[in-house]
Write a protein that holds these residues in place. Sequence first.
Motif, PDB file in Angstrom:
ATOM      1  N   UNK A 102       0.826  -1.202   0.000  1.00  0.00           N
ATOM      2  CA  UNK A 102       0.000   0.000   0.000  1.00  0.00           C
ATOM      3  C   UNK A 102       0.853   1.240   0.000  1.00  0.00           C
ATOM      4  N   UNK A 103       0.196   2.357   0.298  1.00  0.00           N
ATOM      5  CA  UNK A 103       0.854   3.660   0.360  1.00  0.00           C
ATOM      6  C   UNK A 103       1.082   4.035   1.809  1.00  0.00           C
ATOM      7  N   UNK A 104       2.300   4.418   2.114  1.00  0.00           N
ATOM      8  CA  UNK A 104       2.637   4.795   3.488  1.00  0.00           C
ATOM      9  C   UNK A 104       3.604   5.970   3.451  1.00  0.00           C
ATOM     10  N   UNK A 105       3.572   6.789   4.471  1.00  0.00           N
ATOM     11  CA  UNK A 105       4.501   7.911   4.555  1.00  0.00           C
ATOM     12  C   UNK A 105       5.876   7.427   5.040  1.00  0.00           C
ATOM     13  N   UNK A 106       6.876   8.171   4.679  1.00  0.00           N
ATOM     14  CA  UNK A 106       8.224   7.859   5.139  1.00  0.00           C
ATOM     15  C   UNK A 106       8.245   7.774   6.667  1.00  0.00           C
ATOM     16  N   UNK A 107       8.939   6.770   7.167  1.00  0.00           N
ATOM     17  CA  UNK A 107       8.974   6.527   8.599  1.00  0.00           C
ATOM     18  C   UNK A 107       7.918   5.563   9.088  1.00  0.00           C
ATOM     19  N   UNK A 108       6.972   5.255   8.217  1.00  0.00           N
ATOM     20  CA  UNK A 108       5.890   4.355   8.594  1.00  0.00           C
ATOM     21  C   UNK A 108       6.262   2.895   8.463  1.00  0.00           C
ATOM     22  N   UNK A 109       5.258   2.037   8.687  1.00  0.00           N
ATOM     23  CA  UNK A 109       5.475   0.587   8.686  1.00  0.00           C
ATOM     24  C   UNK A 109       4.406  -0.104   7.860  1.00  0.00           C
ATOM     25  N   UNK A 110       4.787  -1.240   7.327  1.00  0.00           N
ATOM     26  CA  UNK A 110       3.863  -2.142   6.657  1.00  0.00           C
ATOM     27  C   UNK A 110       4.279  -3.570   6.982  1.00  0.00           C
ATOM     28  N   UNK A 111       3.316  -4.466   6.977  1.00  0.00           N
ATOM     29  CA  UNK A 111       3.623  -5.882   7.091  1.00  0.00           C
ATOM     30  C   UNK A 111       3.080  -6.605   5.873  1.00  0.00           C
ATOM     31  N   UNK A 112       3.966  -7.189   5.126  1.00  0.00           N
ATOM     32  CA  UNK A 112       3.584  -7.973   3.964  1.00  0.00           C
ATOM     33  C   UNK A 112       3.390  -9.423   4.373  1.00  0.00           C
ATOM     34  N   UNK A 113       2.433 -10.057   3.724  1.00  0.00           N
ATOM     35  CA  UNK A 113       2.185 -11.478   3.934  1.00  0.00           C
ATOM     36  C   UNK A 113       2.274 -12.198   2.600  1.00  0.00           C
ATOM     37  N   UNK A 114       2.689 -13.435   2.664  1.00  0.00           N
ATOM     38  CA  UNK A 114       2.745 -14.282   1.480  1.00  0.00           C
ATOM     39  C   UNK A 114       2.143 -15.624   1.873  1.00  0.00           C
ATOM     40  N   UNK A 115       0.974 -15.902   1.345  1.00  0.00           N
ATOM     41  CA  UNK A 115       0.275 -17.141   1.650  1.00  0.00           C
ATOM     42  C   UNK A 115       0.587 -18.188   0.595  1.00  0.00           C
ATOM     43  N   UNK A 116       0.976 -19.365   1.046  1.00  0.00           N
ATOM     44  CA  UNK A 116       1.348 -20.444   0.133  1.00  0.00           C
ATOM     45  C   UNK A 116       0.311 -21.549   0.164  1.00  0.00           C
ATOM     46  N   UNK A 117       0.141 -22.175  -0.961  1.00  0.00           N
ATOM     47  CA  UNK A 117      -0.756 -23.334  -1.037  1.00  0.00           C
ATOM     48  C   UNK A 117      -0.243 -24.284  -2.091  1.00  0.00           C
ATOM     49  N   UNK A 118      -0.659 -25.519  -1.963  1.00  0.00           N
ATOM     50  CA  UNK A 118      -0.339 -26.511  -2.987  1.00  0.00           C
ATOM     51  C   UNK A 118       0.577 -27.621  -2.542  1.00  0.00           C
ATOM     52  N   UNK A 119       1.547 -27.321  -1.729  1.00  0.00           N
ATOM     53  CA  UNK A 119       2.465 -28.344  -1.244  1.00  0.00           C
ATOM     54  C   UNK A 119       2.842 -28.024   0.193  1.00  0.00           C
ATOM     55  N   UNK A 120       3.588 -28.911   0.821  1.00  0.00           N
ATOM     56  CA  UNK A 120       3.946 -28.732   2.221  1.00  0.00           C
ATOM     57  C   UNK A 120       4.864 -27.529   2.380  1.00  0.00           C
ATOM     58  N   UNK A 121       4.321 -26.491   2.950  1.00  0.00           N
ATOM     59  CA  UNK A 121       5.021 -25.209   3.069  1.00  0.00           C
ATOM     60  C   UNK A 121       6.326 -25.352   3.847  1.00  0.00           C
ATOM     61  N   UNK A 122       6.324 -26.182   4.862  1.00  0.00           N
ATOM     62  CA  UNK A 122       7.501 -26.297   5.722  1.00  0.00           C
ATOM     63  C   UNK A 122       8.684 -26.964   5.025  1.00  0.00           C
ATOM     64  N   UNK A 123       8.490 -27.458   3.816  1.00  0.00           N
ATOM     65  CA  UNK A 123       9.575 -28.050   3.051  1.00  0.00           C
ATOM     66  C   UNK A 123      10.287 -27.042   2.157  1.00  0.00           C
ATOM     67  N   UNK A 124       9.889 -25.769   2.280  1.00  0.00           N
ATOM     68  CA  UNK A 124      10.424 -24.739   1.404  1.00  0.00           C
ATOM     69  C   UNK A 124      11.099 -23.628   2.200  1.00  0.00           C
TER      70      UNK A 124
END
Length: 124
Positions: free
Chosen positions: A10-32
């Motif tokens: 998204x849009x954030x001002x300098x000094x701000x924070x963001x948290x990105x997420x990446x959701x995985x599906x299809x195979x055993x995530x813990x193997x990657x």
Amino acid sequence: QVQLVESGGGLVQAGGSLRLSCAASGRTFSRFAMGWFRQAPGKEREFVASINWRGDSTDYLDSMKGRFTISRDNAKNTVYLQMNSLKPEDTAVYNCAAREGPLPSTWYSDYDYRGQGTQVTVSS
């Protein structure tokens, strides 16, 4: 096959924070092992951060150390990138990538699967 879907940009001002997420599906995530990369307009894609499959070893581009934190929740099949103290030069499309096996890499070409990305824009 592994599908990766990023969110949280998204849009954030300098000094701000963001948290990105990446959701995985299809195979055993813990193997990657997982990585985050970014690409700004007119620039080459660059490594941001990576994490091994257990989540107990991380790596960062030097300019991100102390500002960004990568983590994962294998129970939720999700990897995160917490970004603090954001700067206008952090503006880019951020995408996650999955590499089969325990060890991540700083090279985008070493990853087996990649998401489409999420836009992060930091205003001054």
